[in-house]
Design a protein around this motif. Structure first.
Motif, mmCIF file in Angstrom:
data_model
loop_
_atom_site.group_PDB
_atom_site.id
_atom_site.type_symbol
_atom_site.label_atom_id
_atom_site.label_comp_id
_atom_site.label_asym_id
_atom_site.label_seq_id
_atom_site.Cartn_x
_atom_site.Cartn_y
_atom_site.Cartn_z
ATOM 1 N N ILE A 58 0.824 -1.203 0.000
ATOM 2 C CA ILE A 58 0.000 0.000 0.000
ATOM 3 C C ILE A 58 0.862 1.259 0.000
ATOM 4 O O ILE A 58 0.421 2.331 -0.437
ATOM 5 C CB ILE A 58 -0.945 -0.018 1.227
ATOM 6 N N ARG A 59 2.109 1.136 0.460
ATOM 7 C CA ARG A 59 2.995 2.297 0.514
ATOM 8 C C ARG A 59 3.242 2.890 -0.881
ATOM 9 O O ARG A 59 3.434 4.104 -1.020
ATOM 10 C CB ARG A 59 4.331 1.895 1.148
ATOM 11 N N PHE A 60 3.220 2.050 -1.904
ATOM 12 C CA PHE A 60 3.482 2.549 -3.251
ATOM 13 C C PHE A 60 2.332 3.416 -3.765
ATOM 14 O O PHE A 60 2.531 4.208 -4.686
ATOM 15 C CB PHE A 60 3.742 1.383 -4.208
ATOM 16 N N LEU A 61 1.159 3.264 -3.178
ATOM 17 C CA LEU A 61 0.042 4.145 -3.511
ATOM 18 C C LEU A 61 0.094 5.428 -2.693
ATOM 19 O O LEU A 61 -0.421 6.467 -3.125
ATOM 20 C CB LEU A 61 -1.288 3.426 -3.264
ATOM 21 N N GLU A 62 0.722 5.364 -1.530
ATOM 22 C CA GLU A 62 0.811 6.519 -0.638
ATOM 23 C C GLU A 62 2.024 7.403 -0.925
ATOM 24 O O GLU A 62 2.014 8.590 -0.577
ATOM 25 C CB GLU A 62 0.891 6.037 0.811
ATOM 26 N N GLU A 63 3.049 6.845 -1.550
ATOM 27 C CA GLU A 63 4.309 7.561 -1.754
ATOM 28 C C GLU A 63 4.719 7.498 -3.230
ATOM 29 O O GLU A 63 5.599 6.724 -3.615
ATOM 30 C CB GLU A 63 5.395 6.953 -0.864
ATOM 31 N N PRO A 64 4.079 8.283 -4.107
ATOM 32 C CA PRO A 64 4.440 8.259 -5.531
ATOM 33 C C PRO A 64 5.906 8.617 -5.738
ATOM 34 O O PRO A 64 6.427 9.522 -5.095
ATOM 35 C CB PRO A 64 3.520 9.314 -6.149
ATOM 36 N N LEU A 65 6.568 7.910 -6.638
ATOM 37 C CA LEU A 65 7.978 8.177 -6.893
ATOM 38 C C LEU A 65 8.177 9.474 -7.674
ATOM 39 O O LEU A 65 9.208 10.130 -7.547
ATOM 40 C CB LEU A 65 8.601 7.005 -7.661
ATOM 41 N N VAL A 66 7.206 9.802 -8.507
ATOM 42 C CA VAL A 66 7.191 11.086 -9.211
ATOM 43 C C VAL A 66 5.898 11.787 -8.785
ATOM 44 O O VAL A 66 4.833 11.179 -8.823
ATOM 45 C CB VAL A 66 7.222 10.905 -10.743
ATOM 46 N N THR A 119 0.675 -1.815 -9.330
ATOM 47 C CA THR A 119 1.321 -0.692 -9.985
ATOM 48 C C THR A 119 2.692 -1.139 -10.489
ATOM 49 O O THR A 119 3.255 -2.123 -9.997
ATOM 50 C CB THR A 119 1.505 0.494 -9.022
ATOM 51 N N PRO A 120 3.249 -0.412 -11.450
ATOM 52 C CA PRO A 120 4.591 -0.776 -11.941
ATOM 53 C C PRO A 120 5.635 -0.797 -10.843
ATOM 54 O O PRO A 120 6.545 -1.630 -10.848
ATOM 55 C CB PRO A 120 4.883 0.314 -12.973
ATOM 56 N N GLU A 121 5.518 0.126 -9.894
ATOM 57 C CA GLU A 121 6.490 0.183 -8.800
ATOM 58 C C GLU A 121 6.422 -1.076 -7.946
ATOM 59 O O GLU A 121 7.452 -1.559 -7.461
ATOM 60 C CB GLU A 121 6.240 1.431 -7.956
ATOM 61 N N MET A 122 5.222 -1.627 -7.738
ATOM 62 C CA MET A 122 5.092 -2.883 -6.996
ATOM 63 C C MET A 122 5.776 -4.031 -7.754
ATOM 64 O O MET A 122 6.482 -4.848 -7.158
ATOM 65 C CB MET A 122 3.621 -3.220 -6.780
ATOM 66 N N ALA A 123 5.549 -4.080 -9.060
ATOM 67 C CA ALA A 123 6.157 -5.140 -9.870
ATOM 68 C C ALA A 123 7.670 -5.021 -9.861
ATOM 69 O O ALA A 123 8.390 -6.025 -9.710
ATOM 70 C CB ALA A 123 5.624 -5.068 -11.304
ATOM 71 N N ALA A 124 8.171 -3.810 -10.020
ATOM 72 C CA ALA A 124 9.620 -3.612 -10.001
ATOM 73 C C ALA A 124 10.197 -3.986 -8.647
ATOM 74 O O ALA A 124 11.262 -4.612 -8.553
ATOM 75 C CB ALA A 124 9.960 -2.164 -10.344
ATOM 76 N N GLU A 310 11.560 1.982 -16.071
ATOM 77 C CA GLU A 310 11.175 1.175 -17.226
ATOM 78 C C GLU A 310 9.828 0.513 -16.987
ATOM 79 O O GLU A 310 8.962 0.503 -17.869
ATOM 80 C CB GLU A 310 12.246 0.116 -17.505
ATOM 81 N N ALA A 311 9.610 -0.040 -15.793
ATOM 82 C CA ALA A 311 8.337 -0.694 -15.501
ATOM 83 C C ALA A 311 7.172 0.284 -15.601
ATOM 84 O O ALA A 311 6.052 -0.104 -15.971
ATOM 85 C CB ALA A 311 8.383 -1.340 -14.122
ATOM 86 N N ARG A 312 7.410 1.546 -15.280
ATOM 87 C CA ARG A 312 6.349 2.546 -15.399
ATOM 88 C C ARG A 312 5.878 2.709 -16.845
ATOM 89 O O ARG A 312 4.715 3.067 -17.094
ATOM 90 C CB ARG A 312 6.821 3.885 -14.830
#
Length: 466
Positions: A58-66, A119-124, A310-312
């Motif tokens: 869930i953190r990847f939804l709370e903390e966008p990388l961009v 999300t791509p970040e989860m997959a990466a 890349e995954a994004r």
């Protein structure tokens, strides 16, 4: 969200944010080192992975990388996230997701249902906790099937892009290379030409030649001239026979702007191609190309490691329901993937992440001549991808692209993969090969001589109902 800290073997490691954890957890590669993002030691790399394993998904939804406000790819990822599909793994950490993906419970059907929730970040992130065999085992369970005139991605099938490039776009040279590839049974994913001259007029000329060849011999495949998407829109306005719209894409808005493209332009092109209604068994009309290092080379990576950014790009791809997506994994050069080991790892990562996200992924098993790689490395990667269930690979005459100047797969490499791993061409294309008496009942290519009726007919350019 604050720092991430790990005490590993008596040494404390601090990571500034989630981007830093992901970058430091990545396997070693020259691009991340070039960007100053890589782990400084193997100990730091393992410490980052231990932190990453405990990060809740869930953190990847709370903390966008961009930041959401500055990047349309971030907005696409978060606005398009399927919360219901995410439900089964919502309470998991990255490490728990890895364990579940490798379990018997993670079936092909469940993985297909999960894809819109990741999300791509989860997959990466989960890929960074996996060995090569893990990436292969999970990707093999992921099936993404698409169709236009042939069906791509079915179990037990391996499709190929026939890439008959020519340094001067000579139609006779392109036609000769195309026929050579057809005799080897390649081209069921697409007959796709990278034009040496990227103009509307040249694109129309090449498309008309390829479409005439396909129609005269009733070949159940699709053709594509890999011109810029804005050229493709103009070509369609001229009434030329466009099957697939091609575009290189990346994982940030700024990197896509470097390619001269935006999500709105891609939507316009997709709508135009769908309106042509040229597919016979499906309407997947888009073809995308990606590659680790694209965002970094454009200085548009926002401090994200090259594999995660890349995954994004796969989030962009899946939005447009493409027929084909491929990573040109070793094409960008040793500044980003230094040697055969890094190229092999990156190819398996790209395939795994894309398939996990529901993207119909193929790979250009390739390298540039100034990389520390050779054909043995590519044989290894191609074989591993075949085992992993890659949708398609790219094939060029002799494995040497004389226009783009890099080394890729050869037509006979596809024969090797199909025969060794028991794989076959797309069913519609295989039926055509059988009608043309080019394969036996086991789907194996026949050795044709110049007097064979099929070879005489194709070389003569005569029409005929095969």
């Amino acid at each position: 969200m604050g720092q991430y800290v790990s005490d590993f073997h008596g040494e404390r490691h601090r990571f500034a944010d989630l981007r830093d954890v992901l970058a430091k957890a990545s396997p070693r590669r020259s691009g991340d080192e070039l960007a100053g993002l890589a782990a400084e030691s193997d100990a730091q790399r393992i410490a980052a992975r231990s932190v990453l394993a405990d990060v809740p998904l869930i953190r990847f939804l709370e903390e966008p990388l961009v930041p959401y406000e500055v990047d349309e790819v971030t907005r696409l990822i978060h606005d398009g996230h399927d919360d219901a599909a995410f439900g089964p793994v919502r309470s998991m950490t990255v490490g728990a997701l890895r364990d579940w993906l490798l379990s018997h419970q993670a079936s092909t059907e469940l993985l297909a249902g999960l894809a819109p929730g990741l999300t791509p970040e989860m997959a990466a992130a989960v890929s960074k906790l996996m060995r090569n065999q893990d990436l292969i085992a999970v990707a093999r369970k992921c099936r993404v099937v698409t169709a236009f005139r042939s069906t791509i991605g079915l179990p037990g099938r391996l499709s190929t892009r026939l890439q008959p490039n020519h340094p001067a776009d000579d139609p006779r040279g392109i036609a000769a290379a195309t026929l050579d590839g057809l005799f080897y049974g390649t081209g069921d994913a697409v007959i796709g030409v990278n034009p040496a001259t990227d103009s509307v007029a040249n694109g129309i000329r090449l498309l008309e030649m390829l479409d005439d060849l396909r129609e005269r011999h009733h070949i159940p495949t699709q053709s594509c001239v890999l011109t810029h998407v804005t050229n493709a829109i103009r070509i369609m306005e001229h009434g030329a026979p466009v099957d697939l719209v091609f575009q290189s894409i990346a994982g940030t808005e700024a990197a896509n702007a470097g390619f001269g493209v935006s999500l709105s332009v891609l939507r316009e092109a997709q709508e135009a191609a769908l309106a042509l209604n040229r597919g016979t068994i499906g309407n997947n009309v888009m073809y995308f190309e990606t590659g680790q290092g694209a965002a970094l080379s454009a200085d548009a990576h926002h401090g994200i490691d090259q594999q995660t950014v890349e995954a994004r790009a796969y989030a962009v791809a899946r939005t447009f329901r493409p027929l084909l997506v491929n990573s040109v994994v070793g094409f960008i050069g040793p500044e980003y993937l230094f040697d055969g080991k890094q190229i092999i790892r990156a190819g398996l990562e790209d395939h795994f992440c894309a398939k996990l996200l529901g993207v119909p992924m193929g790979i250009d098993v390739c390298y540039t001549n100034h990389a520390e790689a050779d054909q043995d490395d590519m044989d290894t990667l191609a074989t591993l991808l075949g085992v992993a269930g890659v949708n398609f690979v790219i094939t060029v005459p002799g494995g040497d692209d004389v226009m783009l100047g890099y080394q890729s797969g050869a037509f006979h490499d596809a024969l090797y993969l199909r025969s060794t791993l028991g794989l076959r061409a797309a069913p519609e294309f295989e039926t055509w090969l059988e009608r043309m008496d080019m394969v036996d009942r086991q789907g194996r290519i026949r050795a044709l001589n110049p007097q064979h009726a099929t070879m005489r007919r194709l070389l003569a350019g005569k029409s005929g109902n095969a």
